[in-house]
Each structure stands twice: as structure tokens, then as C-alpha cells.
Design a protein around this motif. Structure first.
Motif, PDB file in Angstrom:
ATOM      1  N   THR A  92     -56.430  24.060 -38.663  1.00 21.37           N
ATOM      2  CA  THR A  92     -55.742  22.944 -37.450  1.00 21.37           C
ATOM      3  C   THR A  92     -56.414  21.977 -37.826  1.00 21.37           C
ATOM      4  OG1 THR A  92     -55.442  25.700 -37.026  1.00 21.37           O
ATOM      5  CG2 THR A  92     -54.893  23.735 -35.282  1.00 21.37           C
ATOM      6  N   VAL A  93     -55.168  20.981 -37.531  1.00 23.74           N
ATOM      7  CA  VAL A  93     -55.078  19.948 -37.451  1.00 23.74           C
ATOM      8  C   VAL A  93     -54.366  19.066 -36.767  1.00 23.74           C
ATOM      9  CG1 VAL A  93     -54.978  17.467 -39.083  1.00 23.74           C
ATOM     10  CG2 VAL A  93     -56.162  19.679 -40.053  1.00 23.74           C
ATOM     11  N   ILE A  94     -54.960  18.319 -35.657  1.00 26.21           N
ATOM     12  CA  ILE A  94     -53.959  17.796 -34.959  1.00 26.21           C
ATOM     13  C   ILE A  94     -54.880  15.769 -34.775  1.00 26.21           C
ATOM     14  CG2 ILE A  94     -54.240  17.408 -32.612  1.00 26.21           C
ATOM     15  CD1 ILE A  94     -54.784  20.356 -32.020  1.00 26.21           C
ATOM     16  N   MET A  95     -53.298  15.074 -35.096  1.00 27.66           N
ATOM     17  CA  MET A  95     -53.950  13.640 -35.783  1.00 27.66           C
ATOM     18  C   MET A  95     -53.064  13.147 -34.593  1.00 27.66           C
ATOM     19  SD  MET A  95     -53.935  13.151 -39.538  1.00 27.66           S
ATOM     20  CE  MET A  95     -55.982  13.182 -40.707  1.00 27.66           C
TER      21      MET A  95
ATOM     22  N   SER B  85     -47.817  23.307 -31.885  1.00 24.43           N
ATOM     23  CA  SER B  85     -47.066  22.862 -30.765  1.00 24.43           C
ATOM     24  C   SER B  85     -47.970  22.547 -29.582  1.00 24.43           C
ATOM     25  CB  SER B  85     -46.406  23.789 -30.276  1.00 24.43           C
ATOM     26  OG  SER B  85     -47.315  25.470 -30.188  1.00 24.43           O
ATOM     27  N   ARG B  86     -47.282  22.655 -28.374  1.00 27.51           N
ATOM     28  CA  ARG B  86     -48.535  22.315 -27.169  1.00 27.51           C
ATOM     29  C   ARG B  86     -48.838  23.650 -26.988  1.00 27.51           C
ATOM     30  NH1 ARG B  86     -46.763  17.584 -24.491  1.00 27.51           N
ATOM     31  NH2 ARG B  86     -48.494  16.093 -25.368  1.00 27.51           N
TER      32      ARG B  86
ATOM     33  N   ILE C  22     -56.183  26.970 -28.265  1.00 28.54           N
ATOM     34  CA  ILE C  22     -57.136  25.972 -29.195  1.00 28.54           C
ATOM     35  C   ILE C  22     -58.083  26.006 -28.019  1.00 28.54           C
ATOM     36  CG2 ILE C  22     -58.512  24.633 -30.338  1.00 28.54           C
ATOM     37  CD1 ILE C  22     -55.435  24.165 -31.898  1.00 28.54           C
ATOM     38  N   LEU C  23     -57.851  25.061 -27.127  1.00 29.99           N
ATOM     39  CA  LEU C  23     -58.272  23.966 -25.874  1.00 29.99           C
ATOM     40  C   LEU C  23     -58.719  25.278 -24.987  1.00 29.99           C
ATOM     41  CD1 LEU C  23     -56.833  21.455 -25.023  1.00 29.99           C
ATOM     42  CD2 LEU C  23     -58.176  21.183 -26.400  1.00 29.99           C
ATOM     43  N   ASP C  24     -58.245  26.698 -25.190  1.00 30.18           N
ATOM     44  CA  ASP C  24     -59.031  27.730 -24.146  1.00 30.18           C
ATOM     45  C   ASP C  24     -59.474  28.153 -24.734  1.00 30.18           C
ATOM     46  OD1 ASP C  24     -56.735  27.400 -22.137  1.00 30.18           O
ATOM     47  OD2 ASP C  24     -54.850  28.848 -22.762  1.00 30.18           O
ATOM     48  N   THR C  25     -59.658  28.600 -25.915  1.00 26.89           N
ATOM     49  CA  THR C  25     -60.772  29.625 -26.436  1.00 26.89           C
ATOM     50  C   THR C  25     -61.947  28.536 -26.640  1.00 26.89           C
ATOM     51  OG1 THR C  25     -59.534  29.340 -28.441  1.00 26.89           O
ATOM     52  CG2 THR C  25     -58.570  30.509 -27.469  1.00 26.89           C
TER      53      THR C  25
ATOM     54  N   VAL D 261     -56.660  14.035 -22.804  1.00 26.59           N
ATOM     55  CA  VAL D 261     -54.702  14.019 -21.986  1.00 26.59           C
ATOM     56  C   VAL D 261     -54.162  15.307 -22.841  1.00 26.59           C
ATOM     57  CG1 VAL D 261     -52.647  13.478 -22.734  1.00 26.59           C
ATOM     58  CG2 VAL D 261     -54.187  11.555 -22.844  1.00 26.59           C
ATOM     59  N   GLU D 262     -53.878  15.721 -23.931  1.00 24.63           N
ATOM     60  CA  GLU D 262     -53.595  17.106 -23.703  1.00 24.63           C
ATOM     61  C   GLU D 262     -54.159  18.134 -23.149  1.00 24.63           C
ATOM     62  OE1 GLU D 262     -51.217  18.081 -25.952  1.00 24.63           O
ATOM     63  OE2 GLU D 262     -51.257  15.789 -26.617  1.00 24.63           O
ATOM     64  N   HIS D 263     -55.719  18.144 -22.247  1.00 24.19           N
ATOM     65  CA  HIS D 263     -55.797  19.538 -21.513  1.00 24.19           C
ATOM     66  C   HIS D 263     -55.824  19.240 -20.339  1.00 24.19           C
ATOM     67  CE1 HIS D 263     -59.549  20.402 -18.976  1.00 24.19           C
ATOM     68  NE2 HIS D 263     -59.621  21.114 -20.144  1.00 24.19           N
TER      69      HIS D 263
END
Length: 135
Positions: free
Chosen positions: A120-123, A5-6, A12-15, A129-131
Motif C-alpha cells: 500500500t503506497v500513499i504519497m 481512498s479515504r 490503515i490508520l485504525d489498524t 491531517v488524514e488522521h
């Protein structure tokens, strides 16, 4: 294939602090360079993984993930989908929790294999863009 999820992606991006970028081009006109430069400017350490480059964005480049001498938080892949099975095998050999592929880079079998193994997999998502959406 269900990406996190977002909210999970934001965590993930915060840590995360260090991102190994497989296929990072030293050419400033390439998407991999532009995305990685933006993430570097956002405060992440970018580790280039490119066997033909000595240095990209001021960081030493490594030929493979296994050559990186320190831990990374995210492996971000800018290679074509057909390279994902080989990269997934290499990824499992290092100590990294997140395997992330850029837009249009997808392999359902690799997604399932890594997710089933606890990663954790993100494809098919652009990390820049997510950041930008989540910050």
C-alpha cells in the motif's frame, strides 16, 4: 499515481499501531517532530529513523529501517523526493505493508514499483491531517 481512498486510509490508520518515521528530527520546531508527536499522542508508537539522533519523543532512534528490531505497520517518510528510490529498496527489505510519504514528497516510479509489488503506497499526504479528518 492513485492514493488509496479515504476509506482505505481510515482502515490503515485504525489498524496500525507502530509507525517508523524516516527523517524524524529531534528539533521540536520541525514538521516531522510536530506531526510525529501528534500521532504519538493519538496512541501510535513512533519509531524514529534518524542516523544522527539517539532518541526522539522518548523512543530509541535507529539509523536505518533494517535496524528496527520489531515489526512496524507504516513507514512514514519525511525525506526529500530524491531519496525515495533508495528508501523504497530499504523498505522492501523489512516486513511492513504501508509506505507513506508526507506532503510534496513524490516519486511516480517508486509509487508504481511498490504498488505493483503489492504494498500500500500513499504519497503527498500528511498522516496527521488524514488522521484528524478520519477519526
Amino acid at each position: 499515481m492513485n492514493n488509496p481512498s479515504r476509506e482505505e486510509i481510515k482502515k490503515i490508520l485504525d489498524t496500525a499501531k507502530t509507525i517508523a518515521v524516516v527523517g524524524l528530527s529531534p528539533n521540536p520546531n520541525r514538521t516531522s517532530y510536530m506531526v510525529s508527536e501528534a500521532m504519538q499522542k493519538a496512541g501510535y508508537r513512533i519509531i524514529p529513523v534518524n542516523p544522527v539522533a539517539d532518541e526522539v519523543l522518548g523512543e530509541k532512534s535507529y539509523a536505518t529501517l533494517a535496524d528496527i528490531p520489531h515489526p512496524v505497520d507504516i513507514v512514514n517518510v519525511f525525506r526529500r523526493s530524491e531519496f525515495l528510490p533508495e528508501l523504497a529498496k530499504e523498505f522492501v527489505g523489512i516486513d511492513c505493508p504501508v509506505f507513506w510519504t508526507q506532503l510534496n514528497v513524490v516519486d511516480e516510479d517508486v509509487f508504481k514499483e511498490l504498488a505493483d509489488a503489492g504494498y500500500t503506497v500513499i504519497m503527498d499526504r500528511c498522516i496527521k491531517v488524514e488522521h484528524a479528518i478520519l477519526k
